[in-house]
Design an enzyme around this catalytic site. Sequence first.
Site, PDB file in Angstrom:
ATOM      1  N   GLU A  33       7.811  -4.089  -5.521  1.00 46.13           N
ATOM      2  CA  GLU A  33       7.692  -3.178  -6.692  1.00 46.13           C
ATOM      3  C   GLU A  33       8.884  -3.329  -7.626  1.00 46.13           C
ATOM      4  O   GLU A  33       8.687  -3.135  -8.827  1.00 46.13           O
ATOM      5  CB  GLU A  33       7.560  -1.734  -6.198  1.00 46.13           C
ATOM      6  CG  GLU A  33       6.286  -1.469  -5.417  1.00 46.13           C
ATOM      7  CD  GLU A  33       6.263  -2.108  -4.036  1.00 46.13           C
ATOM      8  OE1 GLU A  33       7.349  -2.238  -3.424  1.00 46.13           O
ATOM      9  OE2 GLU A  33       5.190  -2.494  -3.579  1.00 46.13           O
ATOM     10  N   ASP A  37       0.412   0.846   2.215  1.00 45.56           N
ATOM     11  CA  ASP A  37       0.550   1.655   3.431  1.00 45.56           C
ATOM     12  C   ASP A  37      -0.439   2.814   3.466  1.00 45.56           C
ATOM     13  O   ASP A  37      -0.099   3.956   3.151  1.00 45.56           O
ATOM     14  CB  ASP A  37       1.990   2.152   3.538  1.00 45.56           C
ATOM     15  CG  ASP A  37       2.956   0.997   3.738  1.00 45.56           C
ATOM     16  OD1 ASP A  37       2.489  -0.112   4.085  1.00 45.56           O
ATOM     17  OD2 ASP A  37       4.165   1.189   3.552  1.00 45.56           O
ATOM     18  N   ASP A  69       5.836  -8.764   0.238  1.00 43.88           N
ATOM     19  CA  ASP A  69       5.868  -7.300   0.368  1.00 43.88           C
ATOM     20  C   ASP A  69       7.059  -6.729  -0.417  1.00 43.88           C
ATOM     21  O   ASP A  69       7.924  -7.466  -0.894  1.00 43.88           O
ATOM     22  CB  ASP A  69       5.986  -6.956   1.862  1.00 43.88           C
ATOM     23  CG  ASP A  69       5.796  -5.460   2.112  1.00 43.88           C
ATOM     24  OD1 ASP A  69       5.206  -4.778   1.263  1.00 43.88           O
ATOM     25  OD2 ASP A  69       6.266  -4.991   3.174  1.00 43.88           O
TER      26      ASP A  69
HETATM   27  C1  GLC Z   1       5.951  -2.095   4.295  1.00 42.59           C
HETATM   28  C2  GLC Z   1       4.608  -2.825   4.215  1.00 42.59           C
HETATM   29  C3  GLC Z   1       4.005  -2.908   5.594  1.00 42.59           C
HETATM   30  C4  GLC Z   1       4.990  -3.606   6.537  1.00 42.59           C
HETATM   31  C5  GLC Z   1       6.330  -2.875   6.544  1.00 42.59           C
HETATM   32  C6  GLC Z   1       7.376  -3.606   7.352  1.00 42.59           C
HETATM   33  O1  GLC Z   1       5.758  -0.772   4.632  1.00 42.59           O
HETATM   34  O2  GLC Z   1       3.726  -2.205   3.324  1.00 42.59           O
HETATM   35  O3  GLC Z   1       2.778  -3.589   5.557  1.00 42.59           O
HETATM   36  O4  GLC Z   1       4.467  -3.657   7.821  1.00 42.59           O
HETATM   37  O5  GLC Z   1       6.793  -2.732   5.223  1.00 42.59           O
HETATM   38  O6  GLC Z   1       7.624  -4.856   6.835  1.00 42.59           O
END
Ligand code: GLC
Length: 804
Positions: free
Chosen positions: A399, A476, A396
């Site tokens: 970017e 998200d 995650d």
């Molecule tokens: C980001 C991710 C999401 C995750 C959050 C906390 O927003 O896109 O899926 O739950 O971070 O890690």
Amino acid sequence: MWGASDVLVVTAPLPGALRVRLLPEARANTLGFPRVGPKRSFALRPDLPAGAPLHVTEAGAELWVSAGGLSLHLNRVTGAWRVVTGHGPADDGAEGRELVSALDWSGEAPAQRPALDAERFNLRRTRLHLDAPDGAMYLGFGERVGPLDKRGMHLTFWNTDCFPHHTETDPLYVSVPFTTVLQGGRAHGVFVDEPWRMEVDVARAHPTELRWASAGPELDVYVLAGPRPADVLRRYADLTGYAPMPPLWALGAAQSRWGYRTAEDLRAVIQGYRDRALPLDSVYVDIDYMDAYKVWTVSRANFPDLRAFVKEAGEQGVKLVPIVDPGVKLEAGYDVYEEAAKGDHLVRTARGDVLVGEVWPDPAVFPDFTRPEVVAWWAGRHKFFADAGIQGQWNDMNEPACFSLRQPRETEGKTLPYDARHGTRTHLEVHNAYANGMSEASRAGYAKFSPQIRPWVLTRAGYAGIQRHATVWTGDNTATWSHLALSLPMIQGLGLSGIPFAAADVGGFAGDTTGELLARWYQAAVGYAFVRNHAALGTTDQEPWRFGDAVTDVIRSALELRYRLLPHLYTLAQGATRTALPVMRPLALHWPADEDAAREDTQYLLGEGLMVAPVLRAGHRRRLVYLPAGRWAAVFNLAQFGPVHAGGQHVVADAPLDTLPMYLRAGTALPVTEAAPHTTSARWARLSWLIHAGPDGFVGQLFEDAGDGHAGGRATRLVGERQGARLTIRRETEGDTGSFEQRETMHVLGLGHVRAAQGAASFAYEDGVLRLTLPARWQTVTLDLEPGDDEDPGDVGTVPAGGA
Ligand code: GLC
């Protein structure tokens, strides 16, 4: 256009693909010739074979360069160029179809010294204007909101953490500068392999021009021949690579939530599924499993024994998929930070200091995944998970997301500044490729430490070629009906961008979901490449049982539908690794000449013969469904055939809350199995073929193997051939999956009455559906049909189709 230092370099990397490198204002070397340096691509497969030889013809100002079925025609005076199919003048003067025509390309000389502040970067330094003929559709371009056809949109390539994104947000997390152009039912592709910040104006600023602009010094353009969209996708994957085969378990149901903190929380989730007989194959664990958000650590308080927990969940048929974020906490004595600092693995500021920002860990520093030695270092870190028995990972914030900077600079989105340093490159150049290196490291890590498994790597961000390393989720989203509807064109657009394994968070991430929305979302997700329910911290609980028994029952049926479809979905997944055709397919892929089909983005295909039309609006109990050419039988719950409709029209589907409208095209055989609490192997003990026979018969495909690991597998083609009053069904197999017991049946719609079935163990014929039971290891079944009986039942009433 076309100045003295403009350079155009043509090569033919593959048959049906011409590469046109445009370097306006290429710097002169000491002899005064323009300098064209080698270029590192983050997108291309590393094992790309050497290109084909070029055939060059010159006539005055005209130059033709041909190879592999395409020709570039250049006017050496004006610099205008175009790419046509065929061999140019060598083709007896007959000109092929024009695919691309460059109206203008130009650039600006770089600043004399490296820019120190963002404003000095010219974001539209290099430009290319292509003809965008009226009526041409532009599909793909990576992860985007909006309809499938991007004509009329202005798109930016700059991976962005947007929480949450909206139905108008651009850019999002994944940048793939590749489009499939559909024109008069024919397709070709344009891929601009630049990780630099780029923009494309898709006939918006100018109604008949596709205008590319890059912050970099050149545009590296690939023109890909069709003629079918599937050909374009295959050529793109021949260049940028095919996705590896996922393990079967990753196609099963997954439960996630930002808010599950401890092993105890996950235990309760697994128990919740098992208590209610809901299928479950994996649980995802978000950032709270870590010690103070320190990557490659586990909080002892939350997970006293990670390895033991992985084993315990495994005994229930459930895999654990932890999140990994790239930001490393800056903390003296923390081994990951110390190693990164000592090894010079970190992104730096323009002034040369280590760049410090804030993500979940604060302060945080950023490994520079654009450098191979950093990828290798990070891969080595995966031993930590591999040793604990972990087989899947969720990358995650890559970017990379950065909430704030210690040395404040202007940034575009919540990320690093344009002038941050990745070795000798600027962030402006490599930002979009950051996630590729991170996920490449994950795959390399599991390959090294757990070579016997197929790792499952999920990523939020990516650039072209990301499909070689990871699968993608759409980030998200929100728990709203508009996001449910948006998920289909988004996932289909990713599929058209070479990423066959993509999905959205089921139920919606931000905001509170509702029972009806969750139920409809699970139905829509029956054909997502993977089905993960995920929600943000602080939102209402959204496990399948949180909205009462009626909703739980609907979700259970949807999940069971998914598990019953797994033989087919797994076969599609395996096909994707060879053909790049995505699991969830837009109709445009198979009916590009049918404009209603090509623009349809509220339904999807699973293979060529199964249409899925989920309800995407609150309160709706019916919906319109577009059926392209052919004849289509409604299949309720994969168990009952309904009316047969002629294609080329919209029909109204009844869809009470417990129904997901699906249609099987005449000529298709669909392999299905029984529902199960979790997956085990893709060697199906019970296999049923749901068959809608066409006038000539039918075809079906099945791929079977152990569901994980790297041993071969068996491909089956089921072929039914009709000649007069006789239908011969053959099973053609290739490969081997070892011996195992399989009980096989067929349920065939669309045949007249059967008098005899040689080679079948038994047959019965009920209400328009023929039921055949097959003996073990059967090869051929011959059906004698009642002469004169029409094979096409027309619009029949609802008849039971059986199922596994
Ligand atoms: C980001 C991710 C999401 C995750 C959050 C906390 O927003 O896109 O899926 O739950 O971070 O890690």
